[in-house]
Design a protein around this motif. Structure first.
Motif, PDB file in Angstrom:
ATOM      1  N   ASP A 267       1.089  -0.915   0.270  1.00 28.25           N
ATOM      2  CA  ASP A 267       0.205  -0.288   0.276  1.00 28.25           C
ATOM      3  C   ASP A 267       0.808   0.880   0.403  1.00 28.25           C
ATOM      4  OD1 ASP A 267      -2.118  -1.106  -0.110  1.00 28.25           O
ATOM      5  OD2 ASP A 267      -2.727  -1.332   2.097  1.00 28.25           O
TER       6      ASP A 267
ATOM      7  N   GLN B  91      -0.789   2.712  -3.446  1.00 27.59           N
ATOM      8  CA  GLN B  91      -1.496   3.769  -3.200  1.00 27.59           C
ATOM      9  C   GLN B  91      -0.961   4.571  -4.066  1.00 27.59           C
ATOM     10  OE1 GLN B  91      -3.781   4.391  -0.953  1.00 27.59           O
ATOM     11  NE2 GLN B  91      -3.671   6.303  -1.494  1.00 27.59           N
TER      12      GLN B  91
ATOM     13  N   GLU C 261      -9.758   4.496  -5.959  1.00 28.52           N
ATOM     14  CA  GLU C 261      -9.339   3.349  -5.030  1.00 28.52           C
ATOM     15  C   GLU C 261     -10.375   2.580  -6.335  1.00 28.52           C
ATOM     16  OE1 GLU C 261      -7.416  -0.044  -3.948  1.00 28.52           O
ATOM     17  OE2 GLU C 261      -6.549   2.273  -3.967  1.00 28.52           O
TER      18      GLU C 261
ATOM     19  N   ASN D 117     -10.253  10.233  -2.192  1.00 25.38           N
ATOM     20  CA  ASN D 117      -8.996   8.336  -2.798  1.00 25.38           C
ATOM     21  C   ASN D 117     -10.198   7.573  -2.708  1.00 25.38           C
ATOM     22  OD1 ASN D 117      -6.167   8.226  -1.855  1.00 25.38           O
ATOM     23  ND2 ASN D 117      -7.534   6.351  -0.231  1.00 25.38           N
TER      24      ASN D 117
END
Length: 361
Positions: A200, A224, A242, A238
């Motif tokens: 991540d 990320q 994602e 975010n």
């Protein structure tokens, strides 16, 4: 090879992958005909509990571990003995050379060579070592030693949080060693393999030559990073970015796709770092003249289009890692789906260590 061992295992330990934003556990029971995945579990950690491998909120992390083990599938993990990962960013892995000598003499020689190769003194680290094949680097009258060292502060933080979770530490091992154990099952022992573990918040790169880990590094690019690039380009939250990444991956590189254009700089950063690692292997370490294939693991391995893109840019065989390759499941299907299993690579490798691989050597 554990960097640190505190107790002898008296029950079946489980592997625990302790990351900055997530924790994963796997317990495997070895049988005569097949192995059984006794329990597996994962849990998210809030941002700030662990940062860059440093545990900032030990009581809270311990509580998450306890709850996660209780919620494991298909059954709760009840073993109190654990083999835990050590963060790659806090570890030093080197192949050093010392003159040929007996083991007692080698202990002192390794200590002196270690202080010449890492930025900490021997008293500031826990370390372990083993003699490895001269096929890595042949120098007459010398022998190759695989050395792994981790700062005492890091080790003591992890032991503290595990003890607060009512666990008994039987071993600690850097992530790359565990990943190598679970992913590399090659019949060609002269093959050189690069493992890229996309997490991540960071990505670990490991190169294994002739069955021996010879190089490891940690880079800032991560899963990320792709999400952040999408969020910035399309002015998304975010969470929206994602979701877009999960549904569409990196987009299409052949159609002028805006999604692909948004993540292309991050993709190219991955390629540059991988190429640098190969160049260091060839020109700096002089252990081999190429990498034969690349294995991608970690949560980022499942990003649609990512592996084909790397294969095309690197001009190499690039494949998603199979952490079940050394587990004897017979006709049973793995309990964790292939697309999710890549996230458990480190935990599986840790569980395999105590299960039977070390007892066979």
């Amino acid at each position: 090879m554990s960097i640190f061992t505190q107790n002898i295992a008296t029950s079946i330990p489980f592997g625990l992958d302790l990351g900055d934003l997530s924790i994963k556990a796997v317990q495997i029971v070895h049988g005569k005909k097949r192995d059984e995945i006794k329990g597996y579990a994962s849990a998210s950690l809030p941002f700030g509990y662990i940062q860059d491998g440093e545990i900032l909120k030990s009581n809270e992390v311990a509580q998450v571990i306890r709850e996660m083990l209780d919620d494991a599938q298909p059954k709760a993990i009840r073993s109190k003995q654990v083999i835990c990962s050590l963060p790659e960013t806090k570890a030093f892995l080197r192949i050093i050379q010392i003159p040929k000598m007996d083991l007692e003499e080698a202990k002192e020689a390794v200590r002196w060579e270690m202080e010449a190769n890492i930025p900490l003194t021997a008293d500031e680290v826990y370390y372990d070592w083993q003699i490895v094949s001269n096929s890595i680097k042949e120098d007459k009258g010398k022998m190759n030693v695989l050395l792994v060292a981790v700062a005492r502060k890091t080790v003591e933080q992890i032991v503290d949080v595990l003890e607060k979770a009512d666990l008994e530490v039987v071993g600690l091992e850097i992530e790359s060693m565990a990943q190598s154990r679970s992913l590399i099952n090659s019949q060609n022992k002269e093959e050189t393999v690069m493992v890229v573990d996309i997490g991540d918040r960071r990505t670990g790169i490991l190169i294994v030559a002739n069955g021996v880990p010879v190089f490891t590094s940690s880079i800032a690019q991560s899963g990320q990073s792709l999400t952040d690039a999408i969020a910035k380009s399309f002015n998304m939250s975010n969470e929206e970015a994602e979701k877009t990444k999960i549904e569409h991956g990196i987009g299409s590189s052949t159609k002028g796709d805006p999604l692909f254009q948004s993540v292309k700089p991050v993709l190219e950063s991955f390629v540059v770092e991988m190429q640098r690692s190969i160049e260091f292997l060839v020109s700096g370490l002089e252990y081999d003249n190429t990498v034969d294939r690349v294995i991608i693991s970690g949560g980022g391995a499942n990003t649609k289009g990512f592996i084909p893109y790397l294969a095309q840019r690197m001009q190499k065989t690039v494949e998603i890692g199979n952490p079940w390759s050394k587990i004897l499941l017979g006709s049973n299907l793995p309990p964790i789906a292939r697309q999710d299993a890549a996230q458990y690579t480190t935990a599986i490798g840790l569980a395999l260590k105590e299960l039977y691989y070390d007892h066979k050597t």
